[in-house]
Write a protein that holds these residues in place. Structure first.
Motif, mmCIF file in Angstrom:
data_model
loop_
_atom_site.group_PDB
_atom_site.id
_atom_site.type_symbol
_atom_site.label_atom_id
_atom_site.label_comp_id
_atom_site.label_asym_id
_atom_site.label_seq_id
_atom_site.Cartn_x
_atom_site.Cartn_y
_atom_site.Cartn_z
ATOM 1 N N UNK A 55 0.785 -1.173 0.135
ATOM 2 C CA UNK A 55 -0.131 0.189 0.026
ATOM 3 C C UNK A 55 0.841 1.283 0.039
ATOM 4 N N UNK A 56 0.460 2.130 -0.874
ATOM 5 C CA UNK A 56 1.096 3.534 -0.839
ATOM 6 C C UNK A 56 0.359 4.642 -0.050
ATOM 7 N N UNK A 57 0.988 5.752 0.060
ATOM 8 C CA UNK A 57 0.478 6.808 0.883
ATOM 9 C C UNK A 57 -0.762 7.363 0.247
ATOM 10 N N UNK A 58 -0.951 7.359 -1.129
ATOM 11 C CA UNK A 58 -1.928 7.754 -1.769
ATOM 12 C C UNK A 58 -3.230 6.744 -1.824
ATOM 13 N N UNK A 59 -3.120 5.675 -1.081
ATOM 14 C CA UNK A 59 -3.976 4.482 -1.089
ATOM 15 C C UNK A 59 -4.083 3.579 -2.148
ATOM 16 N N UNK A 60 -3.078 3.646 -3.288
ATOM 17 C CA UNK A 60 -3.002 2.696 -4.228
ATOM 18 C C UNK A 60 -2.417 1.631 -3.691
ATOM 19 N N UNK A 61 -2.299 0.498 -4.544
ATOM 20 C CA UNK A 61 -1.579 -0.679 -4.147
ATOM 21 C C UNK A 61 -0.853 -1.336 -5.351
ATOM 22 N N UNK A 62 0.512 -1.865 -4.927
ATOM 23 C CA UNK A 62 1.347 -2.475 -6.112
ATOM 24 C C UNK A 62 1.665 -3.734 -5.878
ATOM 25 N N UNK A 63 1.934 -4.359 -6.986
ATOM 26 C CA UNK A 63 2.333 -5.842 -6.628
ATOM 27 C C UNK A 63 3.186 -6.177 -8.063
ATOM 28 N N UNK A 64 4.254 -6.619 -7.829
ATOM 29 C CA UNK A 64 5.130 -6.919 -8.918
ATOM 30 C C UNK A 64 4.880 -8.579 -9.387
ATOM 31 N N UNK A 65 4.892 -8.906 -10.844
ATOM 32 C CA UNK A 65 4.542 -10.210 -11.298
ATOM 33 C C UNK A 65 5.336 -10.252 -12.498
ATOM 34 N N UNK A 66 5.659 -11.676 -13.088
ATOM 35 C CA UNK A 66 6.116 -12.032 -14.313
ATOM 36 C C UNK A 66 5.049 -12.470 -15.343
ATOM 37 N N UNK A 67 5.349 -12.147 -16.508
ATOM 38 C CA UNK A 67 4.724 -12.676 -17.681
ATOM 39 C C UNK A 67 5.881 -13.520 -18.503
ATOM 40 N N UNK A 68 5.315 -14.742 -18.833
ATOM 41 C CA UNK A 68 5.871 -15.951 -19.812
ATOM 42 C C UNK A 68 5.063 -16.265 -20.824
ATOM 43 N N UNK A 69 5.340 -17.439 -21.266
ATOM 44 C CA UNK A 69 4.562 -18.079 -22.449
ATOM 45 C C UNK A 69 4.810 -17.455 -23.556
ATOM 46 N N UNK A 70 3.671 -17.271 -24.560
ATOM 47 C CA UNK A 70 3.708 -16.720 -25.837
ATOM 48 C C UNK A 70 2.696 -15.693 -25.885
#
Length: 449
Positions: free
Chosen positions: A402-417
């Motif tokens: 959670x960020x101070x402005x109320x937003x939220x972040x999460x990292x992720x990875x994309x694979x496949x085609x």
């Protein structure tokens, strides 16, 4: 007075003799040009210049207008022993206009050569030789090898025109590798023998490349000079997939040539259909891009793109993310704007940097590589707005930073085609959610104690 009459009489005799000589010469030239000997001469000289066989159906001549060849066929095999590099050419009409007064100076000056509906076919496989039946009145191959008398003229060509020509590249008799149709060209060639530029205009109705690429209404002024690197087109304009293309092509002697290619208003749904016809995913929107293409080691192109007013449908990965996060808008997101810097590597893999995708409830940042015929490798960060975070189940929301402005972040990875992208976001949500981890830890403790 008597002397004047003798002078006028002498002049009259000279004029009559000159007219008679011209008439006799024209009659002889007309007879010679319509003879088989002249046709053999032209075929032999053209074959010697081109390095292949040449056949002409019919030659018409008018002393005041010029020469017209009807039905011209030529075939050039650069490597017939291995069946590679056959070039076949057929031309409906070849019209040559000339300045007859130049003949008095032992020069054949063609003021213009016009090719009507020329067809150039380049085939990687050897094909059957062109037969005499291909053209009415064509001579057999034996006659083509005949020797003619060398024409005692210096040759000068001022202008070349092509009307409705075509170029086809084939791999065997049935497989097309693309081509050009509707070619119109007008070129000034008067200074070529002196090393000057050939200049002119070129228009192409359709440029086709496999698997389903098409560029239409291409037009450009051009310059050609082998000593300066070859063919240059600046500027050019064309249409493709509902949008407009523009740019220029500049050759550089002993260096890689440079292509500046820019696009505006391209329909993304048409473009992606041509690139990945087997994909169930559908992306709409308007694409603008600016790019520079150069064959320079492993890096072939670099530029920026901007996508506006888009929508992404039919992507299984996004459907799964939307279901896991309980945010339906993520399943088929509406994209207000997407932009990135890109680098094309080895004419296939595209590297994205500073990628930014903006929607009404989320944004994505990051980068990685995309290969339209191969794997995806993207490291991204999903950012949900305050409103989107408030819609999440508390257990899922706990997986976001959670960020101070109320937003939220999460990292992720994309694979496949491209046709079947995959992501580890569901797994990351599970592992990063402390509440779920506590439940799993308690269950494991009860199991072993």
């Amino acid at each position: 007075m008597r002397a004047l009459r003798w002078i006028l009489g002498g002049v009259a005799v000279v004029v009559v003799l000159a007219v008679l000589a011209i008439a006799i010469g024209a009659a002889w030239l007309n007879t010679y040009i319509h003879s088989d000997a002249f046709k053999v001469e032209v075929e032999s000289r053209a074959a010697s210049s081109l390095g292949g066989t040449v056949k002409i159906g019919k030659i018409d001549f008018n002393v005041f207008t010029g020469v017209k060849l009807q039905g011209l066929v030529t075939q050039i095999d650069s490597a017939p022993a291995i069946g590679q590099g056959m070039l076949g050419v057929t031309v409906t009409n070849v019209t040559c206009t000339y300045t007859w007064t130049e003949l008095l100076h032992r020069r054949l000056r063609l003021t213009g050569v016009t090719l009507d509906q020329p067809q150039f076919i380049l085939n990687k496989e050897i094909t059957a030789p062109v037969t005499a039946q291909a053209l009415p009145g064509a001579m057999d191959s034996g006659a083509m090898q005949g020797e003619g008398t060398a024409l005692p003229f210096q040759f000068i060509l001022d202008q070349v025109r092509i009307n409705n020509g075509s170029v086809s590249v084939q791999d065997g008799p049935s497989k097309s590798l693309g081509g050009l149709t509707g070619i119109d060209m007008d070129a000034n060639t008067s200074g070529y023998s002196e090393g000057k530029d050939i200049t002119g205009t070129l228009k192409i109705a359709d440029i086709a490349m496999p698997p389903n690429w098409h560029v239409t209404r291409f037009s450009t002024p051009f310059t050609y000079n082998p000593a300066k690197g070859g063919f240059a087109a600046s500027p050019f304009a064309a249409s493709a997939y509902g949008g407009n293309l523009a740019g220029d092509f500049q050759p550089r002697p002993s260096q890689a040539s440079i292509l500046n290619l820019n696009g505006k208003g391209v329909d993304v749904s048409q473009l992606t259909s041509a690139m990945t016809s087997n994909s169930s995913a559908k992306l709409t929107g308007t694409l603008d891009f600016q790019s520079t293409w150069i064959e320079n080691g492993d890096r072939n192109a670099e530029g920026d793109f901007q996508l506006t007013d888009g929508k992404l449908e039919g992507v299984k990965m996004l459907q799964e993310i939307g279901q896991v996060l309980k945010v339906k808008e993520l399943e088929e997101p509406i994209i207000k704007k997407a932009q990135s810097h890109f680098i094309v590597l080895n004419w296939g893999q595209t590297q994205l940097t500073s990628l930014q995708i903006q929607s009404s409830i989320f944004s994505i940042t990051g980068g990685g590589t995309i290969n339209f015929d191969g794997p995806l490798n993207l490291d991204l960060v999903l950012i949900l707005t305050r409103d989107a975070m408030n819609k999440l189940p508390s257990a899922v929301a706990a997986s976001f930073v959670k960020q101070q402005d109320g937003t939220g972040t999460i990292a992720f990875h994309v694979s496949g085609t491209m046709s079947d992208p995959q992501t580890d976001l569901p797994q990351r949500l599970l592992m990063q959610n402390t509440q779920i981890q506590n439940v799993l830890n308690k269950a494991i403790n009860k199991l072993f104690h």
